[in-house]
Design a protein around this motif. Structure first.
Motif, mmCIF file in Angstrom:
data_model
loop_
_atom_site.group_PDB
_atom_site.id
_atom_site.type_symbol
_atom_site.label_atom_id
_atom_site.label_comp_id
_atom_site.label_asym_id
_atom_site.label_seq_id
_atom_site.Cartn_x
_atom_site.Cartn_y
_atom_site.Cartn_z
ATOM 1 N N VAL A 43 -5.016 4.171 -4.314
ATOM 2 C CA VAL A 43 -4.720 3.599 -2.998
ATOM 3 C C VAL A 43 -5.976 3.452 -2.160
ATOM 4 C CG1 VAL A 43 -4.234 5.829 -1.883
ATOM 5 C CG2 VAL A 43 -3.136 3.745 -1.028
ATOM 6 N N THR A 44 -6.990 4.307 -2.370
ATOM 7 C CA THR A 44 -8.215 4.189 -1.570
ATOM 8 C C THR A 44 -9.062 2.995 -2.024
ATOM 9 O OG1 THR A 44 -9.500 5.705 -2.989
ATOM 10 C CG2 THR A 44 -8.259 6.675 -1.179
ATOM 11 N N LEU A 45 -8.935 2.591 -3.287
ATOM 12 C CA LEU A 45 -9.599 1.371 -3.741
ATOM 13 C C LEU A 45 -8.855 0.146 -3.217
ATOM 14 C CD1 LEU A 45 -10.285 3.579 -6.140
ATOM 15 C CD2 LEU A 45 -11.082 1.538 -7.328
ATOM 16 N N ALA A 46 -7.524 0.209 -3.277
ATOM 17 C CA ALA A 46 -6.714 -0.931 -2.847
ATOM 18 C C ALA A 46 -6.772 -1.140 -1.338
ATOM 19 C CB ALA A 46 -5.263 -0.721 -3.281
ATOM 20 N N PRO A 60 -13.608 2.170 4.362
ATOM 21 C CA PRO A 60 -12.806 1.579 3.280
ATOM 22 C C PRO A 60 -13.624 0.580 2.471
ATOM 23 C CG PRO A 60 -12.162 0.676 5.414
ATOM 24 C CD PRO A 60 -13.098 1.809 5.693
ATOM 25 N N THR A 61 -13.580 0.704 1.150
ATOM 26 C CA THR A 61 -14.315 -0.193 0.272
ATOM 27 C C THR A 61 -13.674 -0.185 -1.107
ATOM 28 O OG1 THR A 61 -16.432 -0.557 -0.859
ATOM 29 C CG2 THR A 61 -15.925 1.688 -0.231
ATOM 30 N N SER A 62 -13.826 -1.282 -1.847
ATOM 31 C CA SER A 62 -13.229 -1.379 -3.178
ATOM 32 C C SER A 62 -13.885 -0.432 -4.172
ATOM 33 C CB SER A 62 -13.338 -2.817 -3.698
ATOM 34 O OG SER A 62 -14.695 -3.229 -3.758
ATOM 35 N N GLY A 63 -15.086 0.070 -3.844
ATOM 36 C CA GLY A 63 -15.764 1.011 -4.740
ATOM 37 C C GLY A 63 -15.366 2.447 -4.501
ATOM 38 N N SER A 64 -14.698 2.728 -3.387
ATOM 39 C CA SER A 64 -14.204 4.058 -3.042
ATOM 40 C C SER A 64 -15.236 5.153 -3.325
ATOM 41 C CB SER A 64 -12.890 4.325 -3.781
ATOM 42 O OG SER A 64 -12.278 5.510 -3.332
ATOM 43 N N PHE A 65 -14.845 6.177 -4.077
ATOM 44 C CA PHE A 65 -15.685 7.358 -4.277
ATOM 45 C C PHE A 65 -17.018 7.039 -4.956
ATOM 46 C CE2 PHE A 65 -12.487 6.939 -7.557
ATOM 47 C CZ PHE A 65 -13.265 6.851 -8.701
ATOM 48 N N SER A 66 -17.090 5.980 -5.760
ATOM 49 C CA SER A 66 -18.354 5.594 -6.386
ATOM 50 C C SER A 66 -19.351 5.130 -5.327
ATOM 51 C CB SER A 66 -18.119 4.481 -7.414
ATOM 52 O OG SER A 66 -19.339 3.998 -7.940
ATOM 53 N N THR A 67 -18.868 4.339 -4.367
ATOM 54 C CA THR A 67 -19.729 3.886 -3.278
ATOM 55 C C THR A 67 -20.166 5.067 -2.413
ATOM 56 O OG1 THR A 67 -18.572 1.759 -3.222
ATOM 57 C CG2 THR A 67 -19.870 2.343 -1.283
ATOM 58 N N TYR A 68 -19.243 5.991 -2.144
ATOM 59 C CA TYR A 68 -19.590 7.149 -1.308
ATOM 60 C C TYR A 68 -20.608 8.050 -2.017
ATOM 61 C CZ TYR A 68 -15.176 5.489 0.628
ATOM 62 O OH TYR A 68 -14.161 4.702 1.132
ATOM 63 N N ALA A 122 -3.632 2.499 6.375
ATOM 64 C CA ALA A 122 -3.068 2.672 5.034
ATOM 65 C C ALA A 122 -3.559 3.958 4.388
ATOM 66 C CB ALA A 122 -3.435 1.472 4.166
ATOM 67 N N VAL A 123 -4.860 4.214 4.487
ATOM 68 C CA VAL A 123 -5.436 5.423 3.887
ATOM 69 C C VAL A 123 -4.912 6.674 4.579
ATOM 70 C CG1 VAL A 123 -7.570 6.721 3.567
ATOM 71 C CG2 VAL A 123 -7.503 4.297 3.015
ATOM 72 N N LEU A 141 0.830 -1.210 0.000
ATOM 73 C CA LEU A 141 0.000 0.000 0.000
ATOM 74 C C LEU A 141 0.861 1.256 0.000
ATOM 75 C CD1 LEU A 141 -3.140 0.354 0.131
ATOM 76 C CD2 LEU A 141 -2.333 -1.964 0.511
ATOM 77 N N SER A 142 1.960 1.227 0.742
ATOM 78 C CA SER A 142 2.837 2.397 0.791
ATOM 79 C C SER A 142 3.404 2.711 -0.588
ATOM 80 C CB SER A 142 3.991 2.158 1.783
ATOM 81 O OG SER A 142 3.498 2.005 3.088
ATOM 82 N N MET A 143 3.847 1.668 -1.300
ATOM 83 C CA MET A 143 4.442 1.898 -2.610
ATOM 84 C C MET A 143 3.382 2.216 -3.662
ATOM 85 S SD MET A 143 7.427 2.318 -3.690
ATOM 86 C CE MET A 143 8.527 1.456 -2.583
ATOM 87 N N ILE A 144 2.192 1.629 -3.531
ATOM 88 C CA ILE A 144 1.086 1.967 -4.430
ATOM 89 C C ILE A 144 0.733 3.442 -4.251
ATOM 90 C CG2 ILE A 144 -1.386 1.616 -4.878
ATOM 91 C CD1 ILE A 144 -0.900 -1.377 -4.197
ATOM 92 N N ALA A 145 0.732 3.902 -3.009
ATOM 93 C CA ALA A 145 0.425 5.304 -2.730
ATOM 94 C C ALA A 145 1.473 6.234 -3.326
ATOM 95 C CB ALA A 145 0.340 5.529 -1.218
ATOM 96 N N ILE A 146 2.748 5.852 -3.196
ATOM 97 C CA ILE A 146 3.824 6.688 -3.723
ATOM 98 C C ILE A 146 3.833 6.640 -5.250
ATOM 99 C CG2 ILE A 146 6.329 6.973 -3.861
ATOM 100 C CD1 ILE A 146 6.488 5.849 -1.008
ATOM 101 N N GLY A 147 3.760 5.435 -5.800
ATOM 102 C CA GLY A 147 3.843 5.269 -7.250
ATOM 103 C C GLY A 147 2.595 5.697 -7.991
ATOM 104 N N GLY A 148 1.475 5.797 -7.263
ATOM 105 C CA GLY A 148 0.222 6.144 -7.909
ATOM 106 C C GLY A 148 0.219 7.502 -8.574
ATOM 107 N N VAL A 149 1.028 8.421 -8.059
ATOM 108 C CA VAL A 149 1.063 9.758 -8.647
ATOM 109 C C VAL A 149 2.112 9.888 -9.741
ATOM 110 C CG1 VAL A 149 0.181 10.917 -6.595
ATOM 111 C CG2 VAL A 149 2.640 10.603 -6.833
#
Length: 481
Positions: free
Chosen positions: A241-244, A92-100, A254-255, A38-46
């Motif tokens: 990262v919020t989906l993962a 936390p959910t796999s749908g993230s902003f769509s679920t919210y 993680a978030v 999660l840490s590397m996904i967060a860093i690499g995501g941008v």
């Protein structure tokens, strides 16, 4: 009909031995992502391929003022991620902003933004597969470009089908290479800027290149906004990262960590690396556009085989983006299936707790888009590309509007989970909404490809919205006595 697997009290699937809360998330997906993933996904995501490939055009259009363009978009992304982090840490959910959006604004909103986001990423799959194939064909010309695209897609599909931990492991190393490469570039570049790098061919002019060729704003203040339009889409991916997090052992932690670190990530990787390019070379140096900004900068230092070095890094960024794009599209499809907004099969997981149907449906559309890119690149594929071009801004806008409503919902239902808070709420949220609307409006005003992207994206969004509203009305009428 409930399409989720039956869960035991501790979170494992009924009938599955050893199901525990640490190995199974509440929605049936396996919590197989470790904190380091999660840490590397967060860093690499941008850090997308757009940073390496597209930055040269932005520098040519705005000069050193492109730094302000990156700073403005970076600030917008920081604010959006803070809002999304507030909601994701609480729920936390796999749908993230769509679920919210579904919970705060209505089913129509979750349906619309979820499918638009899925559409965006499956088109990205085709773009990245083709970009990777171009590089690989240059290295091994005996294998045709279409075959390389197919190979790349098949390998990463297999990775995602294997397990979520396989995706996390691949992304850990892909993102790690990008992070190390940019970190090394910034450090080596700054040493050359000040003339203290041993053996460097660069004259070590310090910060002189920021103003010695027409000043800091050589193209005028309006070029800052032009630069914003050119760089805004290279930031897409921060929200992955919020989906993962929904498949991690400790989603809230993680978030929270990812949200708190987004400022320095954007500062170092985007502003830091572009700053180094602009201080190593005059902004109007032709090599920045011809070779690419990073290759030109490495050449100015005297790094041997700079072009090939950068090709390896760009290929890594492409594979990382493709890997994450497939993961993200499949998890959004999975979430839509859970909520009844997609085929029921999308919400089913196999024995590895992987949403196989959601992954395969996403990659099939990606394969079709790759075919369109080779067969009709200037018509069908150009339409797909432009009609998904403004989706990033739509997503950010929906996140902002959703957060305005979700804050109250979280405070009423589970105030103890509000561990990440948006700064200066609601004023900064409204200011961010204004910034995004302004960028969309300026894209319409600016004309050219920017206007086409907004218009076509709005048309596609309107079509999906109409479908959502019709489905909602049909569902309501069918429940009436």
């Amino acid at each position: 009909m409930n399409t989720q697997p039956t869960l035991t009290k501790d979170g494992g699937k009924a009938g599955e031995p050893g199901g525990t809360g640490t190995s199974q998330s509440p929605d049936g997906l396996k919590a197989g992502l470790k904190n380091r993933h999660l840490s590397m996904i967060a860093i690499g995501g941008v850090i997308g391929a757009g940073l390496f490939v597209g930055s040269g055009a932005g520098i040519a259009a705005a000069g050193p003022a492109i730094l302000l363009s990156y700073a403005l978009v970076g600030a917008m992304v920081v604010f959006v991620m803070r809002m999304l982090g507030e909601m994701a840490a609480a729920r936390p959910t796999s749908g993230s902003f769509s679920t919210y959006a579904d919970q705060a604004l209505g089913r129509w909103a979750g349906f619309t933004i979820g499918w638009l986001y899925w559409f965006f990423w499956v088109v990205v799959l085709a773009v990245e597969a083709t970009a990777g194939a171009v590089i690989l064909e240059g290295w091994v010309p005996a294998v045709p470009q279409w075959a390389w695209a197919l190979i790349v897609m098949v390998v990463l599909t297999a990775t995602n089908l294997a397990s979520v931990s396989s995706y996390g492991e691949f992304e850990f190393w892909f993102a790690g290479i990008k992070v190390v490469a940019i970190g090394a570039f910034v450090v080596i570049g700054l040493l050359a800027v000040f003339g203290v790098l041993p053996g460097s061919d660069n004259p070590g002019a310090g910060f002189a290149h920021l103003t010695d060729t027409g000043g800091f704003l050589p193209m005028g203040a309006g070029a800052i906004l032009t630069g914003v339009l050119m760089v805004v889409f290279s930031f897409m991916g921060s929200e992955i990262v919020t989906l993962a997090a929904g498949e991690s052992e400790d989603p809230q932690r993680a978030v929270t960590k990812a949200t708190n670190s987004v400022i320095w990530r954007i500062g170092v990787f985007y502003l830091g690396s572009i700053f180094v390019v602009l201080t190593l070379l005059p902004w109007n140096d032709k090599s920045i556009v011809e070779k690419g900004s990073y290759v030109a900068a490495l050449d100015s230092i005297g790094i041997p085989h700079a072009g090939q070095v950068m090709n390896v890094i760009v290929l890594t960024a492409v594979l990382s983006c493709l890997n994450s794009g497939l993961y993200t599209a499949s998890r959004m499809a999975f979430s839509l299936g859970q909520r009844g907004d997609a085929p029921k099969s999308f919400a089913k997981v196999d024995k590895r707790s992987v949403p196989r149907a959601a992954i395969l449906s996403s990659v099939v559309f990606g394969f079709v888009a790759v075919f369109f890119n080779y067969k009709w690149p200037d018509t069908v594929f150009a339409f797909l590309l432009n009609s998904s071009g403004a989706v990033a801004l739509f997503v950010w806008l929906v996140i902002c509007v959703t957060q305005l409503r979700m804050r109250g919902i979280i405070l009423r239902e589970s105030p103890e989970k509000l561990v990440v808070r948006m700064w200066l709420f609601p004023y900064l949220t409204w200011a961010t909404i204004g910034m995004i609307v302004f960028v969309l409006g300026y894209m319409l005003y600016d004309g050219g490809s920017a206007r086409e992207q907004v218009v076509l994206s709005l048309l596609v969004a309107a079509l999906v919205l109409v479908i959502a509203l019709v489905r909602e009305r049909t569902a309501k009428s069918s429940t009436r006595p």
